[in-house]
Design a protein around this motif. Structure first.
Motif, short mmCIF file in Angstrom:
data_model
loop_
_atom_site.label_atom_id
_atom_site.label_comp_id
_atom_site.label_asym_id
_atom_site.label_seq_id
_atom_site.Cartn_x
_atom_site.Cartn_y
_atom_site.Cartn_z
N PRO A 1 1.01 -1.36 -0.14
CA PRO A 1 -0.09 0.03 0.12
C PRO A 1 0.85 1.40 0.08
N VAL A 2 0.55 2.02 -0.97
CA VAL A 2 1.61 3.34 -1.02
C VAL A 2 0.74 4.70 -1.66
N LEU A 3 0.98 5.59 -1.19
CA LEU A 3 0.42 6.88 -1.57
C LEU A 3 1.43 7.71 -2.30
N PHE A 4 1.57 8.19 -3.69
CA PHE A 4 2.40 9.24 -3.96
C PHE A 4 2.02 10.68 -4.03
N THR A 5 2.78 11.48 -3.71
CA THR A 5 2.25 12.76 -3.44
C THR A 5 3.61 13.72 -3.82
N ARG A 6 3.22 15.15 -3.88
CA ARG A 6 4.29 16.05 -4.12
C ARG A 6 4.28 17.11 -3.44
N GLU A 7 5.52 17.88 -3.53
CA GLU A 7 5.65 19.25 -2.68
C GLU A 7 6.26 20.29 -3.90
N PRO A 8 6.07 21.46 -3.66
CA PRO A 8 5.01 21.92 -2.96
C PRO A 8 3.70 21.67 -3.66
N GLY A 9 2.73 21.09 -2.59
CA GLY A 9 1.46 20.73 -3.26
C GLY A 9 0.92 19.47 -2.30
N THR B 1 -2.25 18.96 -1.44
CA THR B 1 -3.43 19.39 -0.86
C THR B 1 -4.05 20.51 -1.87
N PRO B 2 -5.38 20.68 -1.72
CA PRO B 2 -5.95 22.00 -2.24
C PRO B 2 -5.10 23.19 -1.93
N VAL B 3 -4.82 23.34 -0.58
CA VAL B 3 -4.12 24.57 -0.25
C VAL B 3 -2.74 24.71 -0.87
N GLY B 4 -1.85 23.44 -0.79
CA GLY B 4 -0.59 23.32 -1.15
C GLY B 4 -0.47 23.26 -2.63
N GLU B 5 -1.70 22.89 -3.52
CA GLU B 5 -1.59 23.29 -5.00
C GLU B 5 -1.77 24.49 -5.41
N THR B 6 -2.55 25.26 -4.62
CA THR B 6 -2.67 26.77 -4.90
C THR B 6 -1.48 27.46 -4.43
N LEU B 7 -0.63 27.15 -3.35
CA LEU B 7 0.44 27.71 -3.20
C LEU B 7 1.52 27.51 -4.11
N ARG B 8 1.30 26.13 -4.62
CA ARG B 8 2.37 25.65 -5.94
C ARG B 8 2.23 26.69 -7.03
N ASP B 9 1.05 26.89 -7.21
CA ASP B 9 0.85 27.88 -8.63
C ASP B 9 1.34 29.23 -8.43
N ILE B 10 1.20 29.64 -7.13
CA ILE B 10 1.93 31.06 -6.65
C ILE B 10 3.33 30.84 -6.75
N LEU B 11 3.93 30.01 -6.20
CA LEU B 11 5.15 29.63 -6.21
C LEU B 11 6.14 29.29 -7.25
N LEU B 12 5.28 28.64 -8.28
CA LEU B 12 6.31 28.55 -9.54
C LEU B 12 6.09 29.43 -10.64
N ASN B 13 5.02 30.34 -10.59
CA ASN B 13 4.59 31.23 -11.31
C ASN B 13 5.83 32.15 -11.55
N THR C 1 9.86 31.02 1.47
CA THR C 1 10.24 29.94 2.63
C THR C 1 9.07 29.70 3.38
N LEU C 2 8.44 30.60 3.88
CA LEU C 2 7.11 30.42 4.67
C LEU C 2 5.98 29.76 3.80
N LEU C 3 6.00 30.20 2.81
CA LEU C 3 4.84 29.52 1.63
C LEU C 3 5.16 27.87 1.50
N MET C 4 6.40 27.91 1.35
CA MET C 4 6.96 26.44 1.33
C MET C 4 6.45 25.50 2.49
N PHE C 5 6.53 26.15 3.66
CA PHE C 5 6.33 25.42 4.93
C PHE C 5 4.84 25.52 4.92
#
Ligand code: TMP
Length: 206
Positions: A33-41, A43-55, A66-70
Motif C-alpha cells: 500500500p502506497v500513496l504518491f504525493t508531491r511538494e509543494p502541493g 492538498t488543495p491549499v498546497g496546490e494553490t500555493l504551488r501555483d503562486i510559488l512556481l509562477n 520559505t514560509l509559503l513552502m512550509f
C-alpha cells in the motif's frame, strides 16, 4: 515494518519524473500500500500555493517564499502524510524539506538554522525514513532543463544558483548517510533504475 515515509529529491533536471515511475512500479510489483504525493502541493491549499510559488510572475521575498513552502508542507503533513502513515500506507513524496534547505537555503541564501527552526515547528519529529537523492553534474541538469517546455520560476535561475542548491543537497546527504541514498543519475536509465530498485530492496529488507 511501520509505514515508511520516503522522499525523492534533487536539482531540477536530475530525472525525478522518470525515476518516480521506477519507484511506482517497484511498489506495484510488491503489492504494497502506497500513496504518491508531491511538494509543494499534495492538498488543495498546497496546490494553490504551488501555483503562486512556481509562477514566474510572482515576486516573493526569500523569507516569504520559505514560509509559503512550509505553509504548503504543514497542510500536506496534517491532511495527507500523517494520516496515510497512521493507516499503514507508505508515503512517497516528490520533494520534501531537503528542497527547502537546498533551494531557499542554498539557492536563495536563507540561513539554514532558520529553516531548521521551521522544520522543527511544522514537522515535530517527522523526518523521512529514506531520501533518494538524485544527483547529476550541472551541465547535464541544465541541458535537460533547457529542453523542457515553459520554465517555472525556479527553472529560470542560472547555473550559480543550481550549484549552490546541489552543494546543500550533497552536504546533507554526506552528513546523514543512514537516511540518504545518493543516486548518480548521469548514468544510463537502466543503471539508475537498477540502483533505485536495489536500494528499495535493501531498505524494505531491514
Ligand atoms: P518540481 O515539482 O518540478 O520539482 O518543481 C518544484 C520546484 O519547487 C523545484 O524547482 C524546486 C522548488 N522547491 C523549492 O524551492 N523549495 C521546496 O521546499 C520545494 C518542495 C520545492
Amino acid at each position: 515494518m511501520q509505514a515508511q515515509f520516503i522522499t525523492l529529491d534533487g536539482i531540477d533536471g536530475a530525472g525525478k519524473s522518470t525515476n518516480l515511475a521506477v519507484i511506482r512500479q517497484w511498489f506495484e510489483r510488491r503489492n504494497l500500500p502506497v500513496l504518491f504525493t508531491r511538494e509543494p502541493g499534495g492538498t488543495p491549499v498546497g496546490e494553490t500555493l504551488r501555483d503562486i510559488l512556481l509562477n514566474p510572475a510572482t515576486k516573493a521575498g526569500l523569507r516569504t517564499e520559505t514560509l509559503l513552502m512550509f505553509a504548503a508542507r504543514c497542510q500536506h503533513i496534517e491532511d495527507v502524510i500523517l494520516p496515510a502513515l497512521a493507516r499503514g500506507v507508505h508515503v512517497v513524496s516528490d520533494r520534501f524539506t531537503d528542497a527547502t534547505f537546498a533551494y531557499q537555503g542554498g539557492g536563495r541564501g536563507v540561513p539554514l538554522e532558520d529553516i531548521a527552526v521551521l522544520e522543527n515547528w511544522v514537522q515535530g519529529s517527522l523526518r523521512p525514513d529514506l531520501t533518494v537523492l538524485l544527483d547529476v553534474p550541472l551541465e547535464i541538469s541544465m541541458q535537460r532543463i533547457a529542453k523542457s517546455r515553459e520554465k517555472d520560476r525556479f527553472e529560470q535561475e542560472e547555473a550559480a544558483f543550481f550549484t549552490r542548491v546541489r552543494d546543500v543537497y550533497l552536504n546533507r546527504a554526506a552528513a546523514a548517510p543512514e537516511r540518504y541514498a545518493l543516486v548518480d543519475s548521469s548514468k544510463s536509465p537502466e543503471e539508475v533504475k537498477n540502483a533505485i530498485e536495489s536500494l528499495l530492496d535493501k531498505h524494505f529488507a531491514v
